[in-house]
Scaffold this active site. Structure first.
Site, short mmCIF file in Angstrom:
data_model
loop_
_atom_site.label_atom_id
_atom_site.label_comp_id
_atom_site.label_asym_id
_atom_site.label_seq_id
_atom_site.Cartn_x
_atom_site.Cartn_y
_atom_site.Cartn_z
N ASP A 107 0.85 -1.19 0.00
CA ASP A 107 0.00 0.00 0.00
C ASP A 107 0.88 1.24 0.00
OD1 ASP A 107 -2.40 1.39 -0.02
OD2 ASP A 107 -2.50 1.52 2.15
N TYR A 109 1.66 5.55 -0.37
CA TYR A 109 1.31 6.78 0.35
C TYR A 109 1.66 7.91 -0.62
CZ TYR A 109 1.44 10.02 4.45
OH TYR A 109 1.22 11.02 5.36
N HIS A 114 -3.42 14.26 0.94
CA HIS A 114 -3.58 13.41 2.12
C HIS A 114 -2.36 13.51 3.03
CE1 HIS A 114 -4.57 10.02 4.65
NE2 HIS A 114 -3.46 9.38 4.29
N GLU A 181 -10.34 4.32 4.23
CA GLU A 181 -9.47 5.09 3.35
C GLU A 181 -9.94 4.88 1.92
OE1 GLU A 181 -5.32 5.62 5.82
OE2 GLU A 181 -5.32 4.25 4.12
N GLU A 183 -9.46 4.54 -1.62
CA GLU A 183 -8.30 4.20 -2.43
C GLU A 183 -8.71 3.42 -3.68
OE1 GLU A 183 -4.82 2.57 -0.64
OE2 GLU A 183 -5.31 3.24 1.39
N ASP A 215 -8.93 0.67 2.55
CA ASP A 215 -7.89 0.22 3.47
C ASP A 215 -8.32 0.59 4.88
OD1 ASP A 215 -5.46 -0.72 4.45
OD2 ASP A 215 -4.51 1.24 4.27
N ARG A 219 -7.05 4.17 13.78
CA ARG A 219 -6.17 5.34 13.92
C ARG A 219 -5.50 5.42 15.29
NH1 ARG A 219 -5.10 6.52 8.79
NH2 ARG A 219 -6.96 7.08 7.59
N GLN A 222 -2.70 3.02 15.15
CA GLN A 222 -1.68 3.54 14.23
C GLN A 222 -0.80 4.60 14.90
OE1 GLN A 222 -3.35 5.07 10.60
NE2 GLN A 222 -1.38 5.27 9.58
N LYS A 235 -3.48 -1.68 10.39
CA LYS A 235 -3.80 -1.78 8.97
C LYS A 235 -4.09 -3.21 8.50
CE LYS A 235 -2.98 2.55 7.58
NZ LYS A 235 -3.93 3.36 6.80
N THR A 239 -8.80 -5.34 4.51
CA THR A 239 -8.72 -4.49 3.33
C THR A 239 -9.79 -4.97 2.36
OG1 THR A 239 -6.33 -4.18 3.60
CG2 THR A 239 -7.27 -3.65 1.45
N THR A 331 -4.49 6.66 0.41
CA THR A 331 -5.69 7.50 0.46
C THR A 331 -5.64 8.59 -0.59
OG1 THR A 331 -5.81 7.12 2.84
CG2 THR A 331 -7.12 8.93 1.96
N GLU A 345 -9.28 12.93 8.10
CA GLU A 345 -9.21 14.26 7.49
C GLU A 345 -10.56 14.97 7.51
OE1 GLU A 345 -6.59 13.87 3.70
OE2 GLU A 345 -7.33 11.86 4.22
#
Length: 400
Positions: A107, A109, A114, A181, A183, A215, A219, A222, A235, A239, A331, A345
């Site tokens: 995955d 980034y 984002h 997320e 994606e 995904d 949080r 994380q 994570k 998925t 994301t 966000e």
């Protein structure tokens, strides 16, 4: 392209036109693919992996033949009721499965908006301290293919460690901040041998197509586990992906340029021309037994690092890529608050709850909520849909 189960429990590779699923295994048995070199059971297997391994030439020949079979000027199948009834199914009469056996999952980034938002939220400032290395190569982490699931499969709220605000000792329990997320992901074919890299100008030849991807993220887990190493249990619990793979050839009419890259990437990552795609994306939340609320509308064109750059970077050190590997975009957020691609966000770390159509509010995802992602491309009267990936969040699983 996808893989489904019919009412008669026949497993087959198929494609979709509107609200109809097309049985490619039946088409092959009925000799509609004569002249194309395919193994006898190519479309009677339970994944697309072998077909994908055959490479771009085969993909295009099959896609072109399907287009010819269903062209409005071609009456061969339309007038053969016997054939038609064993080839064409209403989409509601088939059960979709994972389209490929996913061996490895990475995955990325790769969306600047984002990344900038996350840095601002993490540092509690309006000025983003953007990491210097992010602008030099597409970053990624390696996920777990074992918990990749198709649309419709529910997800349990995960258990794990968190560090409560103001405390110095972690606690173990359910995640309080489960997030989605927004994606996409691309599926690869066999690309290289171990030790070999894929040149940037060839990378797209090894991309079969794209799916929508959620995904799922915890949080609070994380935040605790990502300093200093990176995402782990936050994570890998789930998925979700859409069951239909939209081939890279189908996306050709929707090419567009990506954002300007500054500083310029190293030569092995430099691209010319249009290597991004105009794909409209949206995310919605539906509380249990209630109405749905669209919470985000974004677009794949905002991706800073393209799929070709991601694949070139992935193999620049000689990492091997195989048929059926999946690479998540990361994301995908846009430049405005209504286009942010995660609850992190959209609610700015939970500080600004969003109101749903049923009058309730959300900081993150509640048990019983169904998160749905949709996508489509459209121009000059041509529309290609990605379908939907929808998953319901359940309470934590507790073994009795």
């Amino acid at each position: 392209m996808g893989f489904f189960l019919t009412k008669e429990n026949v497993v087959t590779v198929g494609t979709r036109i509107g609200n109809f699923a097309i049985d490619l295994g039946a088409l092959q048995q009925l000799n509609y693919f004569d002249g194309i070199e395919l193994t006898d059971d190519m479309f009677m297997q339970d994944t697309l992996n072998d077909f994908i391994s055959d490479g771009k030439k085969t993909w295009r020949l099959v896609r072109n033949r399907i287009a010819d079979i269903f062209d409005e000027k071609n009456s061969e199948l339309r007038e053969n009721i016997k054939h038609r009834d064993i080839v064409i199914f209403n989409i509601n009469d088939v059960e979709m499965q994972l389209p490929v056996l996913i061996g490895d999952y990475t995955d990325f980034y790769s969306n600047k908006e984002h990344m900038t938002n996350v840095e601002k939220i993490a540092n509690n400032t309006q000025n983003s301290s953007q990491p210097n290395n992010w602008f030099h190569f597409p970053m990624a982490y390696h996920g777990r293919s074992s918990t990749i699931i198709p649309s419709g499969i529910p997800v349990h709220r995960p258990l794990g460690q968190t560090l409560p605000s103001g405390e110095t000792t972690p606690v173990f329990g359910p995640s309080r901040f489960v997030d989605f997320e927004l994606e996409t992901a691309f599926i690869t074919t066999d690309a290289n041998l171990m030790g070999e890299n894929i040149p940037i100008n060839e990378a797209e030849d090894y991309i079969f197509g794209m799916v929508l991807m959620n995904d799922w993220s915890a949080r609070d887990f994380q935040k605790w586990e990502s300093n200093p190493l990176g995402p782990f249990l936050s994570k890998n619990f789930a998925t979700s992906i859409s069951p239909w793979i939209i081939t890279i050839d189908a996306l050709e009419p929707f090419r567009t340029k990506g954002p300007k890259q500054d500083p310029a990437p190293f030569p092995y990552l430099q691209l010319k021309g249009k290597h991004n795609f105009d794909i409209h994306l949206e995310a919605s939340i539906k509380p249990e037994n209630n109405i749905e609320t669209v919470v985000s509308k974004s677009n794949f064109k905002y991706m800073y690092w393209s799929m070709s750059q991601q694949l070139a970077q992935h193999t620049s050190n000689g990492c091997r890529v195989n048929s059926g590997d999946m690479m998540g975009s990361g994301t995908i957020s846009g430049p405005t608050p209504d286009s942010f691609g995660s609850m992190l966000e959209l609610t700015w770390g939970g500080q600004n709850p969003i109101k749903l159509n049923d009058g309730t509010q959300r900081k993150f995802i509640n048990d019983g909520d169904t998160v749905s992602l949709k996508g489509f491309c459209k121009n000059n009267g041509v529309r290609i849909g990605f379908g939907e990936v929808a998953s319901k969040l359940l309470p934590p699983f507790v073994r009795k």
